[in-house]
Design a protein around this motif. Sequence first.
Motif, PDB file in Angstrom:
ATOM      1  N   ASN A 135       0.807  -1.226   0.000  1.00  0.00           N
ATOM      2  CA  ASN A 135       0.000   0.000   0.000  1.00  0.00           C
ATOM      3  C   ASN A 135       0.840   1.276   0.000  1.00  0.00           C
ATOM      4  OD1 ASN A 135      -2.489  -1.266  -0.109  1.00  0.00           O
ATOM      5  ND2 ASN A 135      -2.654  -1.446   2.121  1.00  0.00           N
ATOM      6  N   TRP A 136       2.174   1.134   0.060  1.00  0.00           N
ATOM      7  CA  TRP A 136       3.043   2.308  -0.031  1.00  0.00           C
ATOM      8  C   TRP A 136       3.371   2.545  -1.501  1.00  0.00           C
ATOM      9  CZ3 TRP A 136       4.629   5.845   3.620  1.00  0.00           C
ATOM     10  CH2 TRP A 136       5.581   6.781   3.199  1.00  0.00           C
ATOM     11  N   ASN A 137       2.522   3.266  -2.163  1.00  0.00           N
ATOM     12  CA  ASN A 137       2.708   3.635  -3.560  1.00  0.00           C
ATOM     13  C   ASN A 137       3.127   5.095  -3.592  1.00  0.00           C
ATOM     14  OD1 ASN A 137       2.403   4.533  -6.206  1.00  0.00           O
ATOM     15  ND2 ASN A 137       0.604   3.264  -6.602  1.00  0.00           N
ATOM     16  N   PRO A 138       4.353   5.393  -4.019  1.00  0.00           N
ATOM     17  CA  PRO A 138       4.827   6.787  -3.987  1.00  0.00           C
ATOM     18  C   PRO A 138       3.898   7.769  -4.676  1.00  0.00           C
ATOM     19  CG  PRO A 138       6.636   5.307  -4.496  1.00  0.00           C
ATOM     20  CD  PRO A 138       5.383   4.468  -4.528  1.00  0.00           C
ATOM     21  N   ASP A 139       3.147   7.284  -5.668  1.00  0.00           N
ATOM     22  CA  ASP A 139       2.216   8.168  -6.372  1.00  0.00           C
ATOM     23  C   ASP A 139       0.953   8.425  -5.569  1.00  0.00           C
ATOM     24  OD1 ASP A 139       3.920   8.308  -8.577  1.00  0.00           O
ATOM     25  OD2 ASP A 139       3.015   6.532  -9.506  1.00  0.00           O
ATOM     26  N   LEU A 140       0.730   7.617  -4.519  1.00  0.00           N
ATOM     27  CA  LEU A 140      -0.492   7.723  -3.724  1.00  0.00           C
ATOM     28  C   LEU A 140      -0.185   7.965  -2.252  1.00  0.00           C
ATOM     29  CD1 LEU A 140      -2.540   4.834  -5.374  1.00  0.00           C
ATOM     30  CD2 LEU A 140      -2.818   7.298  -5.759  1.00  0.00           C
ATOM     31  N   VAL A 141       1.011   8.468  -1.987  1.00  0.00           N
ATOM     32  CA  VAL A 141       1.442   8.855  -0.642  1.00  0.00           C
ATOM     33  C   VAL A 141       1.795  10.332  -0.686  1.00  0.00           C
ATOM     34  CG1 VAL A 141       3.258   8.574   1.096  1.00  0.00           C
ATOM     35  CG2 VAL A 141       2.228   6.557   0.040  1.00  0.00           C
ATOM     36  N   SER A 142       1.517  11.036   0.381  1.00  0.00           N
ATOM     37  CA  SER A 142       1.805  12.472   0.423  1.00  0.00           C
ATOM     38  C   SER A 142       3.279  12.752   0.156  1.00  0.00           C
ATOM     39  CB  SER A 142       1.411  13.041   1.786  1.00  0.00           C
ATOM     40  OG  SER A 142       1.827  14.386   1.903  1.00  0.00           O
ATOM     41  N   LEU A 144       4.809  14.981   1.363  1.00  0.00           N
ATOM     42  CA  LEU A 144       5.385  15.343   2.649  1.00  0.00           C
ATOM     43  C   LEU A 144       6.434  14.319   3.060  1.00  0.00           C
ATOM     44  CD1 LEU A 144       4.983  17.416   4.991  1.00  0.00           C
ATOM     45  CD2 LEU A 144       3.278  15.858   5.931  1.00  0.00           C
ATOM     46  N   PHE A 145       6.249  13.069   2.611  1.00  0.00           N
ATOM     47  CA  PHE A 145       7.174  11.982   2.935  1.00  0.00           C
ATOM     48  C   PHE A 145       8.042  11.575   1.749  1.00  0.00           C
ATOM     49  CE2 PHE A 145       3.469  11.658   5.686  1.00  0.00           C
ATOM     50  CZ  PHE A 145       4.078  11.692   6.936  1.00  0.00           C
ATOM     51  N   THR A 146       7.487  11.589   0.564  1.00  0.00           N
ATOM     52  CA  THR A 146       8.258  11.131  -0.590  1.00  0.00           C
ATOM     53  C   THR A 146       9.163  12.205  -1.166  1.00  0.00           C
ATOM     54  OG1 THR A 146       6.423  11.698  -2.067  1.00  0.00           O
ATOM     55  CG2 THR A 146       6.496   9.437  -1.202  1.00  0.00           C
ATOM     56  N   ASN A 147       8.802  13.470  -0.995  1.00  0.00           N
ATOM     57  CA  ASN A 147       9.616  14.553  -1.551  1.00  0.00           C
ATOM     58  C   ASN A 147       9.554  15.795  -0.668  1.00  0.00           C
ATOM     59  OD1 ASN A 147      11.230  16.038  -3.244  1.00  0.00           O
ATOM     60  ND2 ASN A 147       9.715  16.267  -4.871  1.00  0.00           N
ATOM     61  N   PRO A 148       9.973  15.666   0.595  1.00  0.00           N
ATOM     62  CA  PRO A 148       9.892  16.828   1.497  1.00  0.00           C
ATOM     63  C   PRO A 148      10.780  17.984   1.066  1.00  0.00           C
ATOM     64  CG  PRO A 148      11.173  15.067   2.506  1.00  0.00           C
ATOM     65  CD  PRO A 148      10.552  14.490   1.267  1.00  0.00           C
ATOM     66  N   TYR A 367      -3.324   9.415   2.439  1.00  0.00           N
ATOM     67  CA  TYR A 367      -4.609  10.066   2.176  1.00  0.00           C
ATOM     68  C   TYR A 367      -4.824  10.407   0.699  1.00  0.00           C
ATOM     69  CZ  TYR A 367      -2.269  14.623   1.914  1.00  0.00           C
ATOM     70  OH  TYR A 367      -1.457  15.664   1.544  1.00  0.00           O
ATOM     71  N   PRO A 368      -3.757  10.622  -0.131  1.00  0.00           N
ATOM     72  CA  PRO A 368      -4.036  10.880  -1.547  1.00  0.00           C
ATOM     73  C   PRO A 368      -4.688   9.702  -2.279  1.00  0.00           C
ATOM     74  CG  PRO A 368      -1.856  11.689  -0.971  1.00  0.00           C
ATOM     75  CD  PRO A 368      -2.332  10.853   0.182  1.00  0.00           C
ATOM     76  N   ASN A 369      -4.625   8.513  -1.700  1.00  0.00           N
ATOM     77  CA  ASN A 369      -5.245   7.339  -2.312  1.00  0.00           C
ATOM     78  C   ASN A 369      -6.744   7.348  -2.014  1.00  0.00           C
ATOM     79  OD1 ASN A 369      -5.953   4.863  -3.334  1.00  0.00           O
ATOM     80  ND2 ASN A 369      -4.462   3.688  -2.146  1.00  0.00           N
ATOM     81  N   GLN A 370      -7.459   8.227  -2.689  1.00  0.00           N
ATOM     82  CA  GLN A 370      -8.873   8.420  -2.383  1.00  0.00           C
ATOM     83  C   GLN A 370      -9.721   7.193  -2.696  1.00  0.00           C
ATOM     84  OE1 GLN A 370     -10.824  12.044  -3.473  1.00  0.00           O
ATOM     85  NE2 GLN A 370      -8.993  13.310  -3.184  1.00  0.00           N
ATOM     86  N   GLU A 371      -9.325   6.421  -3.699  1.00  0.00           N
ATOM     87  CA  GLU A 371     -10.102   5.230  -4.026  1.00  0.00           C
ATOM     88  C   GLU A 371     -10.118   4.236  -2.869  1.00  0.00           C
ATOM     89  OE1 GLU A 371      -8.994   3.392  -7.658  1.00  0.00           O
ATOM     90  OE2 GLU A 371      -9.520   5.121  -8.904  1.00  0.00           O
TER      91      GLU A 371
END
Length: 469
Positions: A135-142, A144-148, A367-371
Amino acid sequence: MNRRNFVKFASGAAAGAALAGCAGNGGDGGSGTTSGSGEGDTTSSSSGGGTTDGSRPLEWIGPAWAVRDGQADKFTEMTDISVNVTTADIPTTQQQVLSGGQANMDMVSSDSPGAGAIVQDNDASIPVPVDELDNWNPDLVSDLFTNPTERLSHLGEQTETVLDLLWADDEQTEMLLPPHVYNFDAIGYNPTQVDDVSTWSALFDDQYSGQVAMGAVSSIAIPETLMHLLDNDMIDADIGQLNNPTEEQMDQAVDFLVSEKQAGQFRSTWTAYGTSVNLMASEEAILGDLWQPAAMDVRRSGTPCTYATMSEGVQGYRYWYGGIAPLRPGARDRNNLNEVYSLINDVHYGAWFPGYIQNWGYSVPHYPNQELVRTGSDESGEGMGPEYYDWAYEGESTYTPISETQFESEALFDPMEYEWSMEEGDSASDGIARDSGPIEERIDRIGFFQIWPDNSEYMLSRWSDFTSA
């Protein structure tokens, strides 16, 4: 074990409860056991469960805000594997882990200022490969963590401390402390007695003299004070230094705080979560540097409390995050490493947890993973639903007007007591909005990422001047 860093992070914190206060970044929502149970206190509880090849039950230690029974119960419900939860303040968690507990425990939770001793400076944890977390998909993670570095570019050097704590490598293939909760701490105030506030300077405003609940945790109060001093051109510094100040900057902050205390600015200082709640609930204090769960508990006592929307720039939110790390050698020797991965991924990065933890004001990385988070479901349960998600993350109002709810004002609203719609609907023009606004605006207004500073021993030695003043 690295004795120097154990002392740096743990024993120094016990002298004055400095790190304990950092650790209480939210308390327990209800009982406030994170800080209110007394220094060094631990409690244990166990979910039921079955057996597999690993040692049972799983052993999980951390502060109450991070290791709630509901999370352990959900894991047991999903896997039939029992979990023994030991709740302890951060200094006690560190001491238990670093004095041998890492061999017979499977995982630890901590916050960003308390985790360094375990995941960075002592060989006490096992980095988590992102490949083990579906469930850690960089495209669906804030980001804030992947590119601070880009998302928090306004913080300058502070972004390096985010990367150093979170990632084991530059390629971002392994995490030192996989995040599961985080928040943007601010000022809580009684709106019946205080006009809208948006800066830490309100803590030092003469019009609130004698009515301020001031946190007495050095690694929190000093940066809050530095933000005020820097924004008012009272010190020589830049925003990139705020979470790792020099000794001179610490001196300036402590000297200022001592003068404010001696002048009677503060109704009381606090380190225990419950104390902050009681000061505000009784209206002895009308504003303070509260944790958001404390503000919610003030409301639940019947006293209005608003959590401030902080300003952009230097006086922004105090950002911290909490995470879960497998312990070395315990998780591997006890054959539970995959179970720890499952707890992180299936429970905390699933559909159910975001709604559960938002009851205390906390947000989740995915939270960006709205689906999944907004309208989806998985083995852990249902997502938040459109109304709750949009209220929590998009800044939308409730579908129901406030006049049709049991709440007399927005400052008494309790998300635990509101019946959230799982169907799409329209926000009411006079509905109830979440304090502090949409999450992207909160991120834009971060002023400080909380860590345990390099000059911590000096900080603690100076802090005694404030506590004794």
